[in-house]
Design a protein around this motif. Structure first.
Motif, PDB file in Angstrom:
ATOM      1  N   ASP A   6      15.541  19.566  14.908  1.00  0.00           N
ATOM      2  CA  ASP A   6      15.842  18.781  13.699  1.00  0.00           C
ATOM      3  C   ASP A   6      15.486  17.313  13.898  1.00  0.00           C
ATOM      4  O   ASP A   6      14.876  16.685  13.030  1.00  0.00           O
ATOM      5  N   TYR A   7      15.867  16.777  15.048  1.00  0.00           N
ATOM      6  CA  TYR A   7      15.546  15.381  15.354  1.00  0.00           C
ATOM      7  C   TYR A   7      14.030  15.204  15.437  1.00  0.00           C
ATOM      8  O   TYR A   7      13.471  14.258  14.870  1.00  0.00           O
ATOM      9  N   GLN A   8      13.364  16.096  16.148  1.00  0.00           N
ATOM     10  CA  GLN A   8      11.915  15.980  16.301  1.00  0.00           C
ATOM     11  C   GLN A   8      11.209  16.032  14.950  1.00  0.00           C
ATOM     12  O   GLN A   8      10.308  15.234  14.689  1.00  0.00           O
ATOM     13  N   ASN A   9      11.621  16.948  14.091  1.00  0.00           N
ATOM     14  CA  ASN A   9      10.993  17.045  12.768  1.00  0.00           C
ATOM     15  C   ASN A   9      11.210  15.772  11.951  1.00  0.00           C
ATOM     16  O   ASN A   9      10.285  15.286  11.286  1.00  0.00           O
ATOM     17  N   ALA A  10      12.409  15.229  12.006  1.00  0.00           N
ATOM     18  CA  ALA A  10      12.694  13.982  11.273  1.00  0.00           C
ATOM     19  C   ALA A  10      11.880  12.827  11.844  1.00  0.00           C
ATOM     20  O   ALA A  10      11.302  12.025  11.100  1.00  0.00           O
ATOM     21  N   PHE A  11      11.826  12.731  13.164  1.00  0.00           N
ATOM     22  CA  PHE A  11      11.079  11.653  13.809  1.00  0.00           C
ATOM     23  C   PHE A  11       9.587  11.775  13.523  1.00  0.00           C
ATOM     24  O   PHE A  11       8.926  10.792  13.175  1.00  0.00           O
ATOM     25  N   ASP A  12       9.050  12.989  13.658  1.00  0.00           N
ATOM     26  CA  ASP A  12       7.614  13.196  13.449  1.00  0.00           C
ATOM     27  C   ASP A  12       7.173  12.867  12.025  1.00  0.00           C
ATOM     28  O   ASP A  12       5.999  12.588  11.792  1.00  0.00           O
ATOM     29  N   ALA A  13       8.095  12.889  11.085  1.00  0.00           N
ATOM     30  CA  ALA A  13       7.753  12.599   9.689  1.00  0.00           C
ATOM     31  C   ALA A  13       7.764  11.106   9.365  1.00  0.00           C
ATOM     32  O   ALA A  13       7.204  10.698   8.337  1.00  0.00           O
ATOM     33  N   ILE A  14       8.351  10.288  10.211  1.00  0.00           N
ATOM     34  CA  ILE A  14       8.519   8.863   9.902  1.00  0.00           C
ATOM     35  C   ILE A  14       7.190   8.177   9.614  1.00  0.00           C
ATOM     36  O   ILE A  14       7.002   7.573   8.552  1.00  0.00           O
ATOM     37  N   PHE A  15       6.255   8.228  10.534  1.00  0.00           N
ATOM     38  CA  PHE A  15       5.020   7.469  10.368  1.00  0.00           C
ATOM     39  C   PHE A  15       4.097   8.052   9.305  1.00  0.00           C
ATOM     40  O   PHE A  15       3.519   7.287   8.518  1.00  0.00           O
ATOM     41  N   PRO A  16       3.957   9.383   9.210  1.00  0.00           N
ATOM     42  CA  PRO A  16       3.182   9.892   8.067  1.00  0.00           C
ATOM     43  C   PRO A  16       3.793   9.505   6.717  1.00  0.00           C
ATOM     44  O   PRO A  16       3.067   9.176   5.775  1.00  0.00           O
ATOM     45  N   ASP A  17       5.114   9.532   6.621  1.00  0.00           N
ATOM     46  CA  ASP A  17       5.766   9.125   5.368  1.00  0.00           C
ATOM     47  C   ASP A  17       5.505   7.656   5.055  1.00  0.00           C
ATOM     48  O   ASP A  17       5.232   7.292   3.908  1.00  0.00           O
ATOM     49  N   LEU A  18       5.591   6.803   6.058  1.00  0.00           N
ATOM     50  CA  LEU A  18       5.320   5.376   5.846  1.00  0.00           C
ATOM     51  C   LEU A  18       3.867   5.141   5.450  1.00  0.00           C
ATOM     52  O   LEU A  18       3.576   4.329   4.568  1.00  0.00           O
ATOM     53  N   ALA A  19       2.948   5.832   6.100  1.00  0.00           N
ATOM     54  CA  ALA A  19       1.530   5.687   5.766  1.00  0.00           C
ATOM     55  C   ALA A  19       1.282   6.089   4.316  1.00  0.00           C
ATOM     56  O   ALA A  19       0.544   5.411   3.595  1.00  0.00           O
ATOM     57  N   LYS A  20       1.910   7.175   3.895  1.00  0.00           N
ATOM     58  CA  LYS A  20       1.755   7.621   2.513  1.00  0.00           C
ATOM     59  C   LYS A  20       2.386   6.620   1.546  1.00  0.00           C
ATOM     60  O   LYS A  20       1.786   6.256   0.538  1.00  0.00           O
ATOM     61  N   LYS A  21       3.588   6.161   1.874  1.00  0.00           N
ATOM     62  CA  LYS A  21       4.299   5.222   1.001  1.00  0.00           C
ATOM     63  C   LYS A  21       3.504   3.941   0.785  1.00  0.00           C
ATOM     64  O   LYS A  21       3.447   3.408  -0.321  1.00  0.00           O
ATOM     65  N   TYR A  22       2.893   3.426   1.834  1.00  0.00           N
ATOM     66  CA  TYR A  22       2.185   2.152   1.756  1.00  0.00           C
ATOM     67  C   TYR A  22       0.668   2.318   1.626  1.00  0.00           C
ATOM     68  O   TYR A  22      -0.074   1.342   1.687  1.00  0.00           O
ATOM     69  N   ASP A  23       0.233   3.573   1.445  1.00  0.00           N
ATOM     70  CA  ASP A  23      -1.182   3.878   1.244  1.00  0.00           C
ATOM     71  C   ASP A  23      -2.059   3.255   2.327  1.00  0.00           C
ATOM     72  O   ASP A  23      -3.000   2.501   2.045  1.00  0.00           O
ATOM     73  N   VAL A  24      -1.701   3.545   3.574  1.00  0.00           N
ATOM     74  CA  VAL A  24      -2.485   3.070   4.713  1.00  0.00           C
ATOM     75  C   VAL A  24      -2.920   4.263   5.557  1.00  0.00           C
ATOM     76  O   VAL A  24      -2.311   5.330   5.532  1.00  0.00           O
ATOM     77  N   VAL A  25      -3.974   4.051   6.308  1.00  0.00           N
ATOM     78  CA  VAL A  25      -4.478   5.095   7.193  1.00  0.00           C
ATOM     79  C   VAL A  25      -3.572   5.199   8.414  1.00  0.00           C
ATOM     80  O   VAL A  25      -3.128   4.190   8.958  1.00  0.00           O
ATOM     81  N   LEU A  26      -3.316   6.409   8.820  1.00  0.00           N
ATOM     82  CA  LEU A  26      -2.512   6.659  10.016  1.00  0.00           C
ATOM     83  C   LEU A  26      -3.387   7.312  11.066  1.00  0.00           C
ATOM     84  O   LEU A  26      -4.007   8.352  10.815  1.00  0.00           O
ATOM     85  N   TYR A  27      -3.462   6.710  12.211  1.00  0.00           N
ATOM     86  CA  TYR A  27      -4.100   7.344  13.363  1.00  0.00           C
ATOM     87  C   TYR A  27      -2.942   7.854  14.213  1.00  0.00           C
ATOM     88  O   TYR A  27      -2.230   7.081  14.833  1.00  0.00           O
ATOM     89  N   PRO A  28      -2.709   9.162  14.222  1.00  0.00           N
ATOM     90  CA  PRO A  28      -1.454   9.712  14.721  1.00  0.00           C
ATOM     91  C   PRO A  28      -1.106   9.408  16.177  1.00  0.00           C
ATOM     92  O   PRO A  28       0.038   9.115  16.478  1.00  0.00           O
ATOM     93  N   PHE A  29      -2.064   9.475  17.092  1.00  0.00           N
ATOM     94  CA  PHE A  29      -1.712   9.301  18.508  1.00  0.00           C
ATOM     95  C   PHE A  29      -2.884   8.677  19.227  1.00  0.00           C
ATOM     96  O   PHE A  29      -3.836   9.364  19.590  1.00  0.00           O
ATOM     97  N   PHE A  30      -2.828   7.376  19.440  1.00  0.00           N
ATOM     98  CA  PHE A  30      -3.990   6.686  19.999  1.00  0.00           C
ATOM     99  C   PHE A  30      -4.259   7.040  21.455  1.00  0.00           C
ATOM    100  O   PHE A  30      -5.346   6.774  21.969  1.00  0.00           O
TER     101      PHE A  30
END
Length: 75
Positions: A6-30
């Protein structure tokens, strides 16, 4: 992952959600292709070696170029 699915799923969604909210490109794991790869990290096991940095740049550059090309106005 050690804090449960549950924690992992919530955490993993943070940055994709922010990228979508602010319409920015996300490079998932540099560190993709670098983390855990022999010769790609310094002796501390955390920081990339010269070869690791080269790998990071090679992998992320196409995304960066697309982002730059999408910026409106004269470049």
């Amino acid at each position: 992952p050690n804090l449960g699915p549950d924690y992992q799923n919530a955490f993993d969604a943070i940055f994709p959600d922010l990228a979508k909210k602010y319409d920015v490109v996300l490079y998932p794991f540099f560190l993709d292709g670098v983390a855990g790869q022999p010769g790609m990290q310094l002796e501390d096991g955390l920081h990339p070696s010269v070869e690791g940095v080269d790998q990071i740049v090679e992998r992320i550059l196409p995304t960066v170029e697309k982002v730059i090309a999408a910026v409106p106005g004269d470049s």
